[in-house]
Design an enzyme around this catalytic site. Structure first.
Site, PDB file in Angstrom:
ATOM      1  N   VAL A  88       0.840  -1.206   0.000  1.00 14.71           N
ATOM      2  CA  VAL A  88       0.000   0.000   0.000  1.00 14.71           C
ATOM      3  C   VAL A  88       0.873   1.254   0.000  1.00 14.71           C
ATOM      4  O   VAL A  88       0.357   2.362  -0.017  1.00 14.71           O
ATOM      5  CB  VAL A  88      -0.990  -0.013   1.192  1.00 14.71           C
ATOM      6  CG1 VAL A  88      -1.962  -1.187   1.044  1.00 14.71           C
ATOM      7  CG2 VAL A  88      -0.273  -0.086   2.532  1.00 14.71           C
ATOM      8  N   ASP A  89       2.190   1.070   0.017  1.00 14.77           N
ATOM      9  CA  ASP A  89       3.072   2.248  -0.055  1.00 14.77           C
ATOM     10  C   ASP A  89       3.158   2.748  -1.497  1.00 14.77           C
ATOM     11  O   ASP A  89       2.678   2.089  -2.426  1.00 14.77           O
ATOM     12  CB  ASP A  89       4.470   1.913   0.516  1.00 14.77           C
ATOM     13  CG  ASP A  89       5.223   0.873  -0.307  1.00 14.77           C
ATOM     14  OD1 ASP A  89       5.359   1.072  -1.530  1.00 14.77           O
ATOM     15  OD2 ASP A  89       5.685  -0.132   0.264  1.00 14.77           O
ATOM     16  N   HIS A 104      -4.123  -4.099  -2.981  1.00 19.02           N
ATOM     17  CA  HIS A 104      -4.659  -3.972  -1.621  1.00 19.02           C
ATOM     18  C   HIS A 104      -4.870  -2.524  -1.196  1.00 19.02           C
ATOM     19  O   HIS A 104      -4.935  -2.240  -0.010  1.00 19.02           O
ATOM     20  CB  HIS A 104      -3.730  -4.696  -0.621  1.00 19.02           C
ATOM     21  CG  HIS A 104      -3.705  -6.179  -0.814  1.00 19.02           C
ATOM     22  ND1 HIS A 104      -2.731  -6.995  -0.285  1.00 19.02           N
ATOM     23  CD2 HIS A 104      -4.559  -7.003  -1.486  1.00 19.02           C
ATOM     24  CE1 HIS A 104      -2.977  -8.253  -0.625  1.00 19.02           C
ATOM     25  NE2 HIS A 104      -4.073  -8.280  -1.353  1.00 19.02           N
ATOM     26  N   THR A 173       7.185 -11.638  -1.472  1.00 22.89           N
ATOM     27  CA  THR A 173       5.858 -11.994  -0.938  1.00 22.89           C
ATOM     28  C   THR A 173       5.880 -13.446  -0.496  1.00 22.89           C
ATOM     29  O   THR A 173       6.437 -14.306  -1.178  1.00 22.89           O
ATOM     30  CB  THR A 173       4.724 -11.760  -1.962  1.00 22.89           C
ATOM     31  OG1 THR A 173       3.507 -12.325  -1.430  1.00 22.89           O
ATOM     32  CG2 THR A 173       5.001 -12.356  -3.334  1.00 22.89           C
TER      33      THR A 173
END
Ligand code: OAD
Length: 230
Positions: A88-89, A104, A173
């Site tokens: 989300v950055d 996300h 991930t």
């Protein structure tokens, strides 16, 4: 130009000083997912949830992209690069990547509780969302984050990108969270897949070229390997 799709996760930003979720001392060791990252938590105790994301946002403003982010942006010289990120950055964008799909959500955006599909930019000089902050219709604002239990609106677009790709790269991930982890199902057999991670990542695919390194070093090695592809 060949289409290169890169799926990134929290490990991509670890060298920028942002904690991952599931490593030791990761975020989910210090917070319970269901207390901060679900719609039910926001209904039950909105202040706790807002505080959690306000803190994440303030931290992000102190971080910079790392050599891995810059290396991916540089690959645009030779490839048609599409980044699909679970992060989300905004470090891919800040490093100069042109095509970034956020599965996300985005930390530097808010949306109203009544319309989670319309994001608003959060100005860095006023990085917090407060109870009582509303959209023009008076609806409370919330973080523009896809919480656990919510639909992932960008997944169909991500699947299309993977289906149309020539080369797939996975970076940082643990492939624990679906539907993102399922994107590998859409990679055609015979197509090159590279996975950059300092630790072993469990995946059912046997046709992956592992690059056992952190994101910065891994993207450097990847860039060399891509030069040898026909
Ligand atoms: P995880 O924390 O599950 O996995 C991070 C991965 O990054 C692990 O495989 C680490 O080994 C690897 N890693 C650690 N340091 C690294 C480095 N320097 N370079 C490269 N890799 C490194 O994070 P995600 O898989 O991104 O969702 O988590 C997926 C989702 O779960 C997140 O988007 C978040 C979380 O709950 C939401 O909050 C909705």
């Amino acid at each position: 130009m060949k289409k290169l799709v890169v799926l990134t996760g929290a490990g991509m930003s670890a060298e920028s000083g942002i904690s991952t979720f599931r490593d030791s001392d990761g975020l989910w060791e210090n917070y319970r997912v269901e207390e901060v990252a679900t719609p039910e938590a926001f209904t039950r105790h909105p202040q706790v949830v807002l505080d959690f994301y306000n803190q994440r946002r303030r931290q992000l403003l102190t971080c910079e992209p790392n050599l891995g982010h810059y290396g991916l942006a540089a690959l645009e010289k030779d490839f048609d690069v599409e980044i699909i990120t679970q992060n989300v950055d905004d470090l891919h964008e800040r490093a100069g990547s042109s095509n970034v799909l956020h599965l996300h959500g985005e930390l530097m955006k808010s949306c109203s509780v009544k319309d989670t599909g319309t994001p608003f930019d959060i100005p860095p000089e006023h990085p917090d969302i407060h109870i009582g902050d509303t959209d023009s219709k008076g609806n409370q604002l919330r973080p523009f984050i896809v919480w656990f239990g919510e639909a992932v609106p960008m997944i169909d677009q991500a699947i299309r990108l993977v289906e149309e790709s020539d080369i797939v790269v996975v970076i940082g991930t643990s492939l624990n969270v679906y539907p993102a982890a399922g994107l590998l199902n859409y990679v055609r057999r015979g197509q090159p897949i590279y996975l950059i991670d300092p630790k072993e990542v469990n995946t059912y695919r046997t046709d992956i070229h592992f690059i056992r390194a952190g994101a910065s070093e891994g993207v450097k090695q990847l860039t060399e390997l891509l030069k040898d592809l026909p």
